[in-house]
Design a protein around this motif. Structure first.
Motif, PDB file in Angstrom:
ATOM      1  N   VAL A  28     -47.696   1.244 -12.129  1.00 13.25           N
ATOM      2  CA  VAL A  28     -46.612   1.298 -11.149  1.00 13.25           C
ATOM      3  C   VAL A  28     -45.577   0.230 -11.495  1.00 13.25           C
ATOM      4  N   ILE A  29     -44.317   0.643 -11.577  1.00  9.29           N
ATOM      5  CA  ILE A  29     -43.209  -0.305 -11.744  1.00  9.29           C
ATOM      6  C   ILE A  29     -42.513  -0.412 -10.388  1.00  9.29           C
ATOM      7  N   LEU A  30     -42.518  -1.612  -9.822  1.00  9.87           N
ATOM      8  CA  LEU A  30     -41.858  -1.844  -8.527  1.00  9.87           C
ATOM      9  C   LEU A  30     -40.549  -2.556  -8.809  1.00  9.87           C
ATOM     10  N   THR A  31     -39.431  -1.999  -8.339  1.00  7.31           N
ATOM     11  CA  THR A  31     -38.172  -2.655  -8.671  1.00  7.31           C
ATOM     12  C   THR A  31     -37.033  -2.341  -7.695  1.00  7.31           C
ATOM     13  N   THR A  32     -35.909  -2.982  -7.930  1.00  3.45           N
ATOM     14  CA  THR A  32     -34.752  -2.881  -7.034  1.00  3.45           C
ATOM     15  C   THR A  32     -34.020  -1.556  -7.264  1.00  3.45           C
ATOM     16  N   ASN A  33     -33.040  -1.322  -6.424  1.00  4.38           N
ATOM     17  CA  ASN A  33     -32.297  -0.066  -6.463  1.00  4.38           C
ATOM     18  C   ASN A  33     -31.655   0.176  -7.839  1.00  4.38           C
ATOM     19  N   ASP A  53     -48.133   7.792 -18.187  1.00  5.83           N
ATOM     20  CA  ASP A  53     -48.167   8.187 -16.782  1.00  5.83           C
ATOM     21  C   ASP A  53     -47.722   6.977 -15.962  1.00  5.83           C
ATOM     22  N   VAL A  54     -46.417   6.923 -15.726  1.00  2.95           N
ATOM     23  CA  VAL A  54     -45.815   5.766 -15.047  1.00  2.95           C
ATOM     24  C   VAL A  54     -45.248   6.226 -13.713  1.00  2.95           C
ATOM     25  N   MET A  55     -45.354   5.400 -12.696  1.00  4.57           N
ATOM     26  CA  MET A  55     -44.689   5.692 -11.419  1.00  4.57           C
ATOM     27  C   MET A  55     -43.704   4.565 -11.128  1.00  4.57           C
ATOM     28  N   VAL A  56     -42.426   4.914 -11.106  1.00  3.98           N
ATOM     29  CA  VAL A  56     -41.415   3.916 -10.744  1.00  3.98           C
ATOM     30  C   VAL A  56     -41.249   3.965  -9.222  1.00  3.98           C
ATOM     31  N   VAL A  57     -41.445   2.825  -8.576  1.00  6.17           N
ATOM     32  CA  VAL A  57     -41.204   2.722  -7.127  1.00  6.17           C
ATOM     33  C   VAL A  57     -39.932   1.899  -6.965  1.00  6.17           C
ATOM     34  N   ARG A  58     -38.865   2.610  -6.642  1.00  8.00           N
ATOM     35  CA  ARG A  58     -37.522   2.011  -6.614  1.00  8.00           C
ATOM     36  C   ARG A  58     -37.052   1.841  -5.167  1.00  8.00           C
ATOM     37  N   GLU A  59     -36.563   0.659  -4.842  1.00  9.32           N
ATOM     38  CA  GLU A  59     -35.966   0.440  -3.509  1.00  9.32           C
ATOM     39  C   GLU A  59     -34.679   1.258  -3.455  1.00  9.32           C
ATOM     40  N   LEU A  60     -34.438   1.962  -2.346  1.00  9.99           N
ATOM     41  CA  LEU A  60     -33.366   2.954  -2.379  1.00  9.99           C
ATOM     42  C   LEU A  60     -32.230   2.766  -1.381  1.00  9.99           C
ATOM     43  N   THR A  61     -32.430   1.957  -0.369  1.00  7.42           N
ATOM     44  CA  THR A  61     -31.378   1.929   0.666  1.00  7.42           C
ATOM     45  C   THR A  61     -30.726   0.555   0.819  1.00  7.42           C
ATOM     46  N   SER A  62     -30.931  -0.306  -0.186  1.00  6.88           N
ATOM     47  CA  SER A  62     -30.293  -1.618  -0.103  1.00  6.88           C
ATOM     48  C   SER A  62     -29.915  -2.059  -1.516  1.00  6.88           C
ATOM     49  N   GLY A  63     -29.767  -3.382  -1.712  1.00  4.09           N
ATOM     50  CA  GLY A  63     -29.410  -3.874  -3.043  1.00  4.09           C
ATOM     51  C   GLY A  63     -27.931  -3.700  -3.336  1.00  4.09           C
ATOM     52  N   ILE A  64     -27.585  -3.771  -4.600  1.00  8.81           N
ATOM     53  CA  ILE A  64     -26.171  -3.836  -4.993  1.00  8.81           C
ATOM     54  C   ILE A  64     -25.384  -2.560  -4.682  1.00  8.81           C
ATOM     55  N   TYR A  65     -26.084  -1.418  -4.544  1.00 12.66           N
ATOM     56  CA  TYR A  65     -25.364  -0.181  -4.232  1.00 12.66           C
ATOM     57  C   TYR A  65     -24.857  -0.162  -2.786  1.00 12.66           C
ATOM     58  N   PHE A  66     -25.403  -1.035  -1.951  1.00 12.01           N
ATOM     59  CA  PHE A  66     -25.017  -1.034  -0.535  1.00 12.01           C
ATOM     60  C   PHE A  66     -24.394  -2.355  -0.084  1.00 12.01           C
ATOM     61  N   GLY A  67     -24.608  -3.443  -0.857  1.00  9.78           N
ATOM     62  CA  GLY A  67     -24.225  -4.788  -0.401  1.00  9.78           C
ATOM     63  C   GLY A  67     -22.734  -4.954  -0.134  1.00  9.78           C
ATOM     64  N   GLU A  68     -22.423  -5.728   0.878  1.00 12.26           N
ATOM     65  CA  GLU A  68     -21.023  -6.065   1.217  1.00 12.26           C
ATOM     66  C   GLU A  68     -20.829  -7.559   0.981  1.00 12.26           C
ATOM     67  N   PRO A  69     -19.659  -8.024   0.582  1.00 10.02           N
ATOM     68  CA  PRO A  69     -18.447  -7.252   0.342  1.00 10.02           C
ATOM     69  C   PRO A  69     -18.492  -6.464  -0.962  1.00 10.02           C
ATOM     70  N   ARG A  70     -17.665  -5.426  -0.986  1.00 12.71           N
ATOM     71  CA  ARG A  70     -17.513  -4.621  -2.189  1.00 12.71           C
ATOM     72  C   ARG A  70     -16.073  -4.136  -2.270  1.00 12.71           C
ATOM     73  N   GLY A  71     -15.656  -3.732  -3.437  1.00  9.76           N
ATOM     74  CA  GLY A  71     -14.320  -3.168  -3.561  1.00  9.76           C
ATOM     75  C   GLY A  71     -13.562  -3.760  -4.739  1.00  9.76           C
ATOM     76  N   ILE A  72     -12.301  -3.367  -4.840  1.00 10.87           N
ATOM     77  CA  ILE A  72     -11.429  -3.920  -5.875  1.00 10.87           C
ATOM     78  C   ILE A  72     -10.262  -4.579  -5.143  1.00 10.87           C
ATOM     79  N   ILE A  73     -10.096  -5.881  -5.324  1.00 10.40           N
ATOM     80  CA  ILE A  73      -9.030  -6.595  -4.618  1.00 10.40           C
ATOM     81  C   ILE A  73      -8.101  -7.246  -5.648  1.00 10.40           C
ATOM     82  N   VAL A  74      -7.008  -7.789  -5.154  1.00 11.05           N
ATOM     83  CA  VAL A  74      -6.112  -8.513  -6.058  1.00 11.05           C
ATOM     84  C   VAL A  74      -6.186  -9.996  -5.694  1.00 11.05           C
ATOM     85  N   GLU A  75      -6.461 -10.817  -6.709  1.00 15.20           N
ATOM     86  CA  GLU A  75      -6.593 -12.256  -6.485  1.00 15.20           C
ATOM     87  C   GLU A  75      -5.754 -12.958  -7.538  1.00 15.20           C
ATOM     88  N   ASN A  76      -4.837 -13.821  -7.117  1.00 13.79           N
ATOM     89  CA  ASN A  76      -3.953 -14.519  -8.049  1.00 13.79           C
ATOM     90  C   ASN A  76      -3.274 -13.562  -9.029  1.00 13.79           C
TER      91      ASN A  76
END
Ligand code: NAD
Length: 360
Positions: free
Chosen positions: A239-244, A130-153
């Motif tokens: 309770v497991i408290l963790t990031t997105n 009987d585990v409850m995962v409490v996950r952060e949902l509106t931030s972290g790597i799924y929302f962080g900027e900058p993001r994308g695919i760019i061309v470098e060198n």
């Protein structure tokens, strides 16, 4: 007579089939209690792209903002996989969570005794989990900027950013400690503080917030170890408290403790309106075949009664109805084992709705 306005977003793949079963449960509650529901259906994900060209149309945004709670099936599928990232169905999920400011995702993984044999792990390992995962949902790597695919060198570079602000960690930590207070009073915070600075801050802030909760036991665990411990001895977790991102992955692992991804409900709370959905996706491989397990969606309705409508008694009743049907030996394909009665999605919904009539 209280009337609740519920936005119903079936989505894609198995979404419409499993949502139909959830609505059967709502109709029983309407019949047997003094509550009534105004259901307003909206398009989200691939089906919205097909009609409006965008995964989360303004119409649907207006609908959810006016609702007392939002019920979601699932979105996505191969038909839309090659679209530009910004108009992919999954983008709608992030938009919906952000719009509702639903920063706390609660994902309970509880094994029904009747499903002891359906888990891929040994019965002595999973019985009573009987585990409850409490996950952060509106931030972290799924929302962080900058993001994308760019061309470098002259070569392509993929970029995502893991970023947490102090207040974002503080508020999700509070939800975890409050949740633990209603359970077995233990929080394990999962991070990767040995290599990721954002989670060094995570660990520091969680430890600070803990000072206000002396009755709760707090410990910290690295995510790689947590993934191993969930499979090795899941009963150590309350309770497991963790990031997105870590919560996304670890809760799928927790799902398998309970027999199937089709068993795990979720509630996303903390903002204007609660959002309730199964943790699984749109399962395009089984869509339209009447074999999907509707229990995760039905139990998400249960969570809606606790967290949005302050009627935990109705969550208990729904849970009892599910248990009754499982104890009678009925199983969808994903949780079927020798000697049990195989039923389809619709039949499972009918059985649970019927059992609920006697639980209310
Ligand atoms: P999935 O969760 O849809 O399916 C994984 C496996 O579990 C599949 O074999 C599927 O048949 C099975 N499964 C899932 N739900 C089930 C149920 N209720 N009953 C029985 N079996 C079930 O994950 P995926 O295959 O990686 O993704 C499919 C699509 O769903 C993708 O487009 C993905 O982006 C999307 N997705 C959406 C959500 C969401 O809407 N919240 C979450 C995850 C994935």
């Amino acid at each position: 007579m209280p009337v609740f306005n519920i936005a119903v977003l079936p989505g894609d793949g198995i979404g419409p089939e499993i949502m139909r079963q959830a609505l059967k449960v709502l109709r029983v509650i309407e019949k047997k209690t003094d509550l009534s529901f105004e259901l307003k259906e909206g398009l989200i994900g691939g089906c919205a792209i097909d009609k409006f060209g965008v995964p989360f149309p303004q119409e649907t945004q207006d609908l959810v903002l006016k609702a007392n709670a939002v019920l979601l099936g699932a979105v996505g599928g191969p038909k839309w996989d090659n679209l530009d990232f910004d108009i992919r169905p999954e983008k709608a999920l992030l938009g919906l969570r952000k719009l509702l400011e639903a920063f706390a995702n609660l994902r309970p993984a509880k094994l029904y005794d009747a499903l002891l044999g359906a888990s891929s792990l040994k019965p002595e390992v999973v019985q009573g989990v009987d585990v409850m995962v409490v996950r952060e949902l509106t931030s972290g790597i799924y929302f962080g900027e900058p993001r994308g695919i760019i061309v470098e060198n002259g070569e392509r570079v993929g970029i995502n950013t893991l970023k947490y602000r102090e207040h974002e960690i503080r508020r999700i930590a509070k939800v975890a400690f409050e949740t633990a207070r209603r359970r077995r009073k233990r929080v394990i915070s999962v991070d990767k503080a040995n290599v990721l600075e954002a989670t060094v801050l995570w660990r520091e802030v969680v430890t600070e917030v803990h000072k206000d909760y002396p009755d709760i036991e707090l410990s910290h665990m690295y995510v790689d170890n947590a993934a191993m411990q969930i499979i090795r001895w899941p009963k150590q977790f309350d309770v497991i408290l963790t990031t997105n991102i870590f919560g996304d992955i670890l809760s799928d692992a927790c799902a398998m403790l309970t027999g199937s991804l089709g068993m795990l409900p979720s509630a996303s709370i903390g903002g204007k309106t609660g959002l309730y959905e199964p943790i699984h996706g749109s399962a395009p491989d089984i869509a339209g075949q009447d074999i999907a397990n509707p229990i995760a969606t039905i139990n998400s309705v249960g969570m809606m009664f606790t967290y949005s409508f302050d009627r935990p008694d109705l969550e208990v009743a729904i849970d009892k109805a599910v248990q009754t049907v499982l104890n009678q030996g009925y199983r969808t394909k994903d949780i079927w084992e020798e000697g049990k009665t195989l039923v389809g999605t619709e039949k499972m919904g009918d059985l649970i709705a019927k059992a609920l009539e006697t639980c209310l």
